[in-house]
Design a protein around this motif. Sequence first.
Motif, PDB file in Angstrom:
ATOM      1  N   ARG A  75       0.799  -1.287   0.132  1.00 14.85           N
ATOM      2  CA  ARG A  75      -0.122  -0.019   0.071  1.00 14.85           C
ATOM      3  C   ARG A  75       0.832   1.241  -0.143  1.00 14.85           C
ATOM      4  O   ARG A  75       0.743   2.147  -0.629  1.00 14.85           O
ATOM      5  CB  ARG A  75      -0.844  -0.076   1.315  1.00 14.85           C
ATOM      6  CG  ARG A  75      -1.638   1.186   1.535  1.00 14.85           C
ATOM      7  CD  ARG A  75      -2.678   1.394   0.330  1.00 14.85           C
ATOM      8  NE  ARG A  75      -3.549   2.564   0.975  1.00 14.85           N
ATOM      9  CZ  ARG A  75      -4.465   3.311   0.114  1.00 14.85           C
ATOM     10  NH1 ARG A  75      -4.918   2.414  -0.880  1.00 14.85           N
ATOM     11  NH2 ARG A  75      -5.206   4.277   0.609  1.00 14.85           N
ATOM     12  N   GLY A  76       2.041   1.187   0.771  1.00 12.60           N
ATOM     13  CA  GLY A  76       2.855   2.355   0.655  1.00 12.60           C
ATOM     14  C   GLY A  76       3.916   2.146   2.063  1.00 12.60           C
ATOM     15  O   GLY A  76       3.918   0.919   2.634  1.00 12.60           O
ATOM     16  N   CYS A  77       4.709   3.177   2.102  1.00 10.42           N
ATOM     17  CA  CYS A  77       5.714   3.139   3.157  1.00 10.42           C
ATOM     18  C   CYS A  77       5.871   4.394   3.785  1.00 10.42           C
ATOM     19  O   CYS A  77       5.379   5.551   3.243  1.00 10.42           O
ATOM     20  CB  CYS A  77       7.094   2.834   2.769  1.00 10.42           C
ATOM     21  SG  CYS A  77       7.018   1.264   1.734  1.00 10.42           S
ATOM     22  N   ILE A  78       6.152   4.505   5.280  1.00  9.83           N
ATOM     23  CA  ILE A  78       6.052   5.849   5.805  1.00  9.83           C
ATOM     24  C   ILE A  78       7.147   5.624   6.897  1.00  9.83           C
ATOM     25  O   ILE A  78       7.710   4.397   7.357  1.00  9.83           O
ATOM     26  CB  ILE A  78       4.698   5.879   6.511  1.00  9.83           C
ATOM     27  CG1 ILE A  78       4.777   7.329   7.133  1.00  9.83           C
ATOM     28  CG2 ILE A  78       4.415   5.120   7.488  1.00  9.83           C
ATOM     29  CD1 ILE A  78       3.532   8.024   7.643  1.00  9.83           C
ATOM     30  N   GLY A  79       7.864   6.679   7.361  1.00  5.20           N
ATOM     31  CA  GLY A  79       8.831   6.558   8.133  1.00  5.20           C
ATOM     32  C   GLY A  79       9.430   7.915   8.635  1.00  5.20           C
ATOM     33  O   GLY A  79       9.391   8.795   8.021  1.00  5.20           O
ATOM     34  N   HIS A  80      10.290   7.640   9.648  1.00  2.66           N
ATOM     35  CA  HIS A  80      11.333   8.875  10.082  1.00  2.66           C
ATOM     36  C   HIS A  80      12.630   8.326  10.314  1.00  2.66           C
ATOM     37  O   HIS A  80      12.736   7.482  11.366  1.00  2.66           O
ATOM     38  CB  HIS A  80      10.657   9.514  11.339  1.00  2.66           C
ATOM     39  CG  HIS A  80      11.334  10.671  11.743  1.00  2.66           C
ATOM     40  ND1 HIS A  80      11.438  11.812  10.990  1.00  2.66           N
ATOM     41  CD2 HIS A  80      12.237  10.636  13.028  1.00  2.66           C
ATOM     42  CE1 HIS A  80      12.188  12.712  11.927  1.00  2.66           C
ATOM     43  NE2 HIS A  80      12.636  11.996  12.819  1.00  2.66           N
ATOM     44  N   ILE A  81      13.640   8.274   9.588  1.00  2.99           N
ATOM     45  CA  ILE A  81      15.002   7.403   9.798  1.00  2.99           C
ATOM     46  C   ILE A  81      15.735   8.162  10.654  1.00  2.99           C
ATOM     47  O   ILE A  81      16.731   7.434  11.060  1.00  2.99           O
ATOM     48  CB  ILE A  81      15.613   7.419   8.310  1.00  2.99           C
ATOM     49  CG1 ILE A  81      15.881   8.920   7.692  1.00  2.99           C
ATOM     50  CG2 ILE A  81      14.659   6.600   7.421  1.00  2.99           C
ATOM     51  CD1 ILE A  81      16.851   8.551   6.353  1.00  2.99           C
ATOM     52  N   GLU A  82      15.518   9.315  11.094  1.00  4.12           N
ATOM     53  CA  GLU A  82      16.638  10.002  12.297  1.00  4.12           C
ATOM     54  C   GLU A  82      16.163   9.437  13.575  1.00  4.12           C
ATOM     55  O   GLU A  82      15.099   9.537  13.851  1.00  4.12           O
ATOM     56  CB  GLU A  82      16.234  11.647  11.964  1.00  4.12           C
ATOM     57  CG  GLU A  82      16.970  12.043  10.611  1.00  4.12           C
ATOM     58  CD  GLU A  82      18.240  12.085  10.541  1.00  4.12           C
ATOM     59  OE1 GLU A  82      19.199  11.932  11.329  1.00  4.12           O
ATOM     60  OE2 GLU A  82      18.742  11.837   9.014  1.00  4.12           O
ATOM     61  N   PRO A  83      17.279   9.065  14.156  1.00  5.06           N
ATOM     62  CA  PRO A  83      16.899   8.490  15.423  1.00  5.06           C
ATOM     63  C   PRO A  83      16.876   9.843  16.570  1.00  5.06           C
ATOM     64  O   PRO A  83      17.932   9.930  17.510  1.00  5.06           O
ATOM     65  CB  PRO A  83      18.080   7.868  16.001  1.00  5.06           C
ATOM     66  CG  PRO A  83      19.214   8.112  15.167  1.00  5.06           C
ATOM     67  CD  PRO A  83      18.482   8.768  13.768  1.00  5.06           C
ATOM     68  N   ASP A  84      15.828  10.643  16.506  1.00  2.00           N
ATOM     69  CA  ASP A  84      15.701  11.702  17.343  1.00  2.00           C
ATOM     70  C   ASP A  84      14.180  11.730  17.986  1.00  2.00           C
ATOM     71  O   ASP A  84      14.091  12.901  18.703  1.00  2.00           O
ATOM     72  CB  ASP A  84      15.973  13.151  16.524  1.00  2.00           C
ATOM     73  CG  ASP A  84      15.023  13.334  15.478  1.00  2.00           C
ATOM     74  OD1 ASP A  84      14.219  12.275  15.227  1.00  2.00           O
ATOM     75  OD2 ASP A  84      15.101  14.204  14.561  1.00  2.00           O
ATOM     76  N   TRP A  85      13.667  10.695  18.159  1.00  2.00           N
ATOM     77  CA  TRP A  85      12.324  10.792  18.730  1.00  2.00           C
ATOM     78  C   TRP A  85      12.623   9.318  19.566  1.00  2.00           C
ATOM     79  O   TRP A  85      13.031   8.430  19.189  1.00  2.00           O
ATOM     80  CB  TRP A  85      11.163  10.611  18.012  1.00  2.00           C
ATOM     81  CG  TRP A  85      11.036  12.080  17.577  1.00  2.00           C
ATOM     82  CD1 TRP A  85      11.626  12.764  16.397  1.00  2.00           C
ATOM     83  CD2 TRP A  85       9.738  12.663  17.463  1.00  2.00           C
ATOM     84  NE1 TRP A  85      10.802  13.918  16.252  1.00  2.00           N
ATOM     85  CE2 TRP A  85       9.955  13.967  16.710  1.00  2.00           C
ATOM     86  CE3 TRP A  85       8.639  12.692  18.556  1.00  2.00           C
ATOM     87  CZ2 TRP A  85       8.746  14.968  16.908  1.00  2.00           C
ATOM     88  CZ3 TRP A  85       7.663  13.776  18.463  1.00  2.00           C
ATOM     89  CH2 TRP A  85       7.868  14.749  17.661  1.00  2.00           C
ATOM     90  N   PRO A  86      11.866   9.092  20.728  1.00  2.00           N
ATOM     91  CA  PRO A  86      11.536   7.895  21.287  1.00  2.00           C
ATOM     92  C   PRO A  86      10.859   6.794  20.260  1.00  2.00           C
ATOM     93  O   PRO A  86       9.919   7.073  19.636  1.00  2.00           O
ATOM     94  CB  PRO A  86      10.706   8.073  22.604  1.00  2.00           C
ATOM     95  CG  PRO A  86      11.005   9.577  22.887  1.00  2.00           C
ATOM     96  CD  PRO A  86      11.157  10.321  21.507  1.00  2.00           C
ATOM     97  N   LEU A  87      11.457   5.698  20.405  1.00  2.00           N
ATOM     98  CA  LEU A  87      11.032   4.471  19.546  1.00  2.00           C
ATOM     99  C   LEU A  87       9.298   4.453  19.452  1.00  2.00           C
ATOM    100  O   LEU A  87       8.593   4.483  18.417  1.00  2.00           O
ATOM    101  CB  LEU A  87      11.500   3.169  19.606  1.00  2.00           C
ATOM    102  CG  LEU A  87      11.047   1.949  18.868  1.00  2.00           C
ATOM    103  CD1 LEU A  87      11.162   2.329  17.496  1.00  2.00           C
ATOM    104  CD2 LEU A  87      11.784   0.742  19.409  1.00  2.00           C
ATOM    105  N   ALA A  88       8.632   4.455  20.589  1.00  2.00           N
ATOM    106  CA  ALA A  88       7.312   4.492  20.562  1.00  2.00           C
ATOM    107  C   ALA A  88       6.557   5.580  20.022  1.00  2.00           C
ATOM    108  O   ALA A  88       5.464   5.386  19.650  1.00  2.00           O
ATOM    109  CB  ALA A  88       6.852   4.197  22.083  1.00  2.00           C
ATOM    110  N   GLN A  89       7.222   6.775  20.005  1.00  2.00           N
ATOM    111  CA  GLN A  89       6.476   7.999  19.505  1.00  2.00           C
ATOM    112  C   GLN A  89       6.758   7.951  18.089  1.00  2.00           C
ATOM    113  O   GLN A  89       6.185   8.738  17.383  1.00  2.00           O
ATOM    114  CB  GLN A  89       7.117   9.169  20.155  1.00  2.00           C
ATOM    115  CG  GLN A  89       6.682   9.274  21.664  1.00  2.00           C
ATOM    116  CD  GLN A  89       7.189  10.506  22.132  1.00  2.00           C
ATOM    117  OE1 GLN A  89       7.659  11.297  21.435  1.00  2.00           O
ATOM    118  NE2 GLN A  89       6.751  10.582  23.483  1.00  2.00           N
ATOM    119  N   VAL A  90       7.673   7.429  17.433  1.00  2.00           N
ATOM    120  CA  VAL A  90       7.993   7.381  16.041  1.00  2.00           C
ATOM    121  C   VAL A  90       6.965   6.654  15.436  1.00  2.00           C
ATOM    122  O   VAL A  90       6.481   6.968  14.452  1.00  2.00           O
ATOM    123  CB  VAL A  90       9.526   6.989  15.507  1.00  2.00           C
ATOM    124  CG1 VAL A  90       9.514   7.137  14.090  1.00  2.00           C
ATOM    125  CG2 VAL A  90      10.354   7.845  16.474  1.00  2.00           C
TER     126      VAL A  90
END
Length: 90
Positions: A75-90
């Motif tokens: 269907r698609g992909c989504i993400g934020h590749i920079e490790p600047d947020w807590p994992l559970a919030q990304v």
Amino acid sequence: MAAQTNLDGGGPLRLTPAQGQTLLRLARAALRHYLAVGEMLPVEADDPDLQQPAGVFVTLRLRDDLPATHAGRLRGCIGHIEPDWPLAQV
């Protein structure tokens, strides 16, 4: 679920199956919430591993209960590749 890299360079963050299920549940809830309300879902995680800064990339697939010609298709992909947020919030 793919391993995420710690911000401090300490190597990959290894998640247990239970942590993976927690993240999957949070991801689904966050998508539903954003589509319904138009705002990010506030998330608090008690697990210290899920509070680690990490980047995340998620593949979205169509539900398995659709006709065989569509089930599981990308269907698609989504993400934020920079490790600047807590994992559970990304």
